[in-house]
Design a protein around this motif. Sequence first.
Motif, PDB file in Angstrom:
ATOM      1  N   ASN A   7       0.811  -1.206   0.000  1.00 37.80           N
ATOM      2  CA  ASN A   7       0.000   0.000   0.000  1.00 37.80           C
ATOM      3  C   ASN A   7       0.854   1.270   0.000  1.00 37.80           C
ATOM      4  N   ILE A   8       1.955   1.257   0.751  1.00 36.03           N
ATOM      5  CA  ILE A   8       2.825   2.431   0.862  1.00 36.03           C
ATOM      6  C   ILE A   8       3.561   2.710  -0.450  1.00 36.03           C
ATOM      7  N   LEU A   9       3.922   1.637  -1.172  1.00 35.39           N
ATOM      8  CA  LEU A   9       4.753   1.798  -2.372  1.00 35.39           C
ATOM      9  C   LEU A   9       3.963   1.701  -3.680  1.00 35.39           C
ATOM     10  N   LYS A  10       2.652   1.569  -3.596  1.00 34.92           N
ATOM     11  CA  LYS A  10       1.853   1.301  -4.801  1.00 34.92           C
ATOM     12  C   LYS A  10       1.909   2.418  -5.837  1.00 34.92           C
ATOM     13  N   ASP A  11       2.182   3.657  -5.417  1.00 36.35           N
ATOM     14  CA  ASP A  11       2.188   4.785  -6.356  1.00 36.35           C
ATOM     15  C   ASP A  11       3.555   5.036  -6.983  1.00 36.35           C
ATOM     16  N   LEU A  12       4.586   4.309  -6.544  1.00 33.33           N
ATOM     17  CA  LEU A  12       5.910   4.521  -7.110  1.00 33.33           C
ATOM     18  C   LEU A  12       5.999   3.884  -8.492  1.00 33.33           C
ATOM     19  N   ARG A  13       6.767   4.517  -9.380  1.00 36.45           N
ATOM     20  CA  ARG A  13       6.757   4.123 -10.781  1.00 36.45           C
ATOM     21  C   ARG A  13       8.057   3.511 -11.289  1.00 36.45           C
ATOM     22  N   ALA A  14       9.135   3.542 -10.521  1.00 33.91           N
ATOM     23  CA  ALA A  14      10.411   2.980 -10.988  1.00 33.91           C
ATOM     24  C   ALA A  14      10.215   1.502 -11.338  1.00 33.91           C
ATOM     25  N   PRO A  15      10.693   1.047 -12.510  1.00 35.34           N
ATOM     26  CA  PRO A  15      10.467  -0.340 -12.952  1.00 35.34           C
ATOM     27  C   PRO A  15      10.907  -1.399 -11.941  1.00 35.34           C
ATOM     28  N   LEU A  16      12.062  -1.194 -11.310  1.00 38.15           N
ATOM     29  CA  LEU A  16      12.554  -2.202 -10.363  1.00 38.15           C
ATOM     30  C   LEU A  16      11.643  -2.281  -9.140  1.00 38.15           C
ATOM     31  N   ILE A  17      11.171  -1.131  -8.674  1.00 41.91           N
ATOM     32  CA  ILE A  17      10.262  -1.124  -7.519  1.00 41.91           C
ATOM     33  C   ILE A  17       8.953  -1.810  -7.889  1.00 41.91           C
ATOM     34  N   ARG A  18       8.439  -1.526  -9.084  1.00 36.73           N
ATOM     35  CA  ARG A  18       7.207  -2.172  -9.534  1.00 36.73           C
ATOM     36  C   ARG A  18       7.395  -3.694  -9.596  1.00 36.73           C
ATOM     37  N   SER A  19       8.561  -4.128 -10.080  1.00 38.28           N
ATOM     38  CA  SER A  19       8.849  -5.555 -10.190  1.00 38.28           C
ATOM     39  C   SER A  19       8.906  -6.210  -8.813  1.00 38.28           C
ATOM     40  N   LEU A  20       9.538  -5.542  -7.860  1.00 36.40           N
ATOM     41  CA  LEU A  20       9.648  -6.095  -6.505  1.00 36.40           C
ATOM     42  C   LEU A  20       8.279  -6.148  -5.822  1.00 36.40           C
ATOM     43  N   ILE A  21       7.470  -5.113  -6.024  1.00 34.95           N
ATOM     44  CA  ILE A  21       6.122  -5.097  -5.427  1.00 34.95           C
ATOM     45  C   ILE A  21       5.288  -6.249  -5.981  1.00 34.95           C
ATOM     46  N   SER A  22       5.426  -6.503  -7.296  1.00 30.48           N
ATOM     47  CA  SER A  22       4.643  -7.587  -7.907  1.00 30.48           C
ATOM     48  C   SER A  22       5.075  -8.964  -7.385  1.00 30.48           C
ATOM     49  N   SER A  23       6.292  -9.045  -6.817  1.00 27.78           N
ATOM     50  CA  SER A  23       6.778 -10.313  -6.263  1.00 27.78           C
ATOM     51  C   SER A  23       6.352 -10.522  -4.816  1.00 27.78           C
ATOM     52  N   LEU A  24       5.768  -9.488  -4.213  1.00 22.78           N
ATOM     53  CA  LEU A  24       5.308  -9.609  -2.822  1.00 22.78           C
ATOM     54  C   LEU A  24       3.990 -10.365  -2.764  1.00 22.78           C
ATOM     55  N   ASP A  25       3.920 -11.354  -1.915  1.00 22.56           N
ATOM     56  CA  ASP A  25       2.713 -12.167  -1.734  1.00 22.56           C
ATOM     57  C   ASP A  25       2.186 -11.906  -0.319  1.00 22.56           C
ATOM     58  N   THR A  26       0.957 -11.429  -0.204  1.00 26.87           N
ATOM     59  CA  THR A  26       0.391 -11.134   1.126  1.00 26.87           C
ATOM     60  C   THR A  26       0.149 -12.414   1.933  1.00 26.87           C
ATOM     61  N   MET A  27       0.046 -13.543   1.249  1.00 26.12           N
ATOM     62  CA  MET A  27      -0.098 -14.859   1.894  1.00 26.12           C
ATOM     63  C   MET A  27      -1.198 -14.847   2.962  1.00 26.12           C
ATOM     64  N   ASP A  28      -2.341 -14.299   2.590  1.00 27.72           N
ATOM     65  CA  ASP A  28      -3.481 -14.212   3.524  1.00 27.72           C
ATOM     66  C   ASP A  28      -3.867 -15.580   4.078  1.00 27.72           C
ATOM     67  N   ASP A  29      -3.835 -16.614   3.219  1.00 26.69           N
ATOM     68  CA  ASP A  29      -4.238 -17.953   3.651  1.00 26.69           C
ATOM     69  C   ASP A  29      -3.325 -18.486   4.753  1.00 26.69           C
ATOM     70  N   LEU A  30      -2.024 -18.338   4.557  1.00 28.38           N
ATOM     71  CA  LEU A  30      -1.058 -18.863   5.526  1.00 28.38           C
ATOM     72  C   LEU A  30      -1.084 -18.058   6.829  1.00 28.38           C
ATOM     73  N   ARG A  31      -1.176 -16.742   6.702  1.00 26.11           N
ATOM     74  CA  ARG A  31      -1.208 -15.898   7.903  1.00 26.11           C
ATOM     75  C   ARG A  31      -2.454 -16.181   8.737  1.00 26.11           C
ATOM     76  N   THR A  32      -3.583 -16.379   8.046  1.00 27.15           N
ATOM     77  CA  THR A  32      -4.835 -16.682   8.753  1.00 27.15           C
ATOM     78  C   THR A  32      -4.747 -18.023   9.467  1.00 27.15           C
ATOM     79  N   LEU A  33      -4.170 -19.018   8.781  1.00 27.76           N
ATOM     80  CA  LEU A  33      -4.026 -20.354   9.370  1.00 27.76           C
ATOM     81  C   LEU A  33      -3.167 -20.303  10.641  1.00 27.76           C
ATOM     82  N   ILE A  34      -2.044 -19.592  10.566  1.00 30.45           N
ATOM     83  CA  ILE A  34      -1.157 -19.482  11.739  1.00 30.45           C
ATOM     84  C   ILE A  34      -1.868 -18.755  12.871  1.00 30.45           C
ATOM     85  N   ASP A  35      -2.573 -17.679  12.521  1.00 32.70           N
ATOM     86  CA  ASP A  35      -3.266 -16.875  13.526  1.00 32.70           C
ATOM     87  C   ASP A  35      -4.365 -17.677  14.218  1.00 32.70           C
TER      88      ASP A  35
END
Length: 364
Positions: free
Chosen positions: A61-89
């Motif tokens: 959410n914090i970096l979503k407006d940044l436009r540098a290609p490398l930053i966009r690429s790194l953001i797209s590689s981030l997985d929120t993993m909601d399923d796993l976090r919910t299971l652990i919680d």
Amino acid sequence: DRLDAVEELAYRTTNRGKCLELLRKVQDLERLVSRVSFGTAGPRDIVSLKQSLDVVPDLINILKDLRAPLIRSLISSLDTMDDLRTLIDQTLIEDPPAIIRDGGFTRDGLDPDLDKLRTTSRSARKNIASMEEAERNRTGISSLKVRFNRVFGYYIEVSKANLKSVPPEYERKQTLANGERYTTKELKEYEGQVLGADEKILERELSIFESLRIKITTEASRVQETARAMAGLDVLSGLAETATFKNYTKPNLHNGKEMLVVEARHPVVENVSKDSFVPNDITLDGKQKQLLILTGPNMGGKSTYLRQTALLPILAQAGSFVPAREAKLPIVDRIFARVGASDNIAKGHSTFMVEMQETANILN
């Protein structure tokens, strides 16, 4: 790509500050997921894994407006993993014990059988706790205590001064220097309920934990990819933070041979020196100025200038801004630099002779 990403983060002060603040909460994700995969992770490790992954949605959410290609690429590689976090919680409490054999790390309501066992254990413990007051009133021994240890289990402790008031149905369990420890038929029954239930509780908890560990192991590649992306963002943010506070500039990298640097500084010396660093220029090319001969007295700064020249392309090609007002740098594939002045008098080599030998080795 790195330099463009660092440039954008350098200008986006608020985004960078929030990004670094979030990343400080992240533990070594790759190490944690490796411990899980190898079966050496405890409940706290898995909770730490979940807490580190909790940062990902806010980071995106914090970096979503940044436009540098490398930053966009790194953001797209981030997985929120909601399923796993919910299971652990849903499985583990927020602050579990460090040692898995201590038990008590799974949540109530997770497993019906486990809840029944816990109800039995808690009921028996409650009865044992109420026994102390009841026995004090019945025997008239106000200092009577009902206690537990791992060796003897539950026992009633009476001081030497009150041994004459001990009821005949008390069974002696252990003699101490300052008193006696006893048990009763009722206490034994409650102890059996507690210990039997606790053993089954731990057995069930370990089974639940193993299932959770296997599930996380199957998702290890997702965690690792997210960890790598977060590490990349951490590096870029760190470089941008340094560039901003140390007054570094974005270098112009090119495929030619010209090295033109205006008001360059040594990044380490200026950081540790009590005196302000005097900037200097560097001008080299592949035609007229291929070699620079630097002369001066000992401790005059010759080696500092040499290493400063070597550090600039290393920083630039790593994706960092450089300590200079302006920098045009060629791509380099190898760097040789003398480490420092030293002699070898045992072999008849002065400091100057050692310097010349090192320089000859570099040129060769």
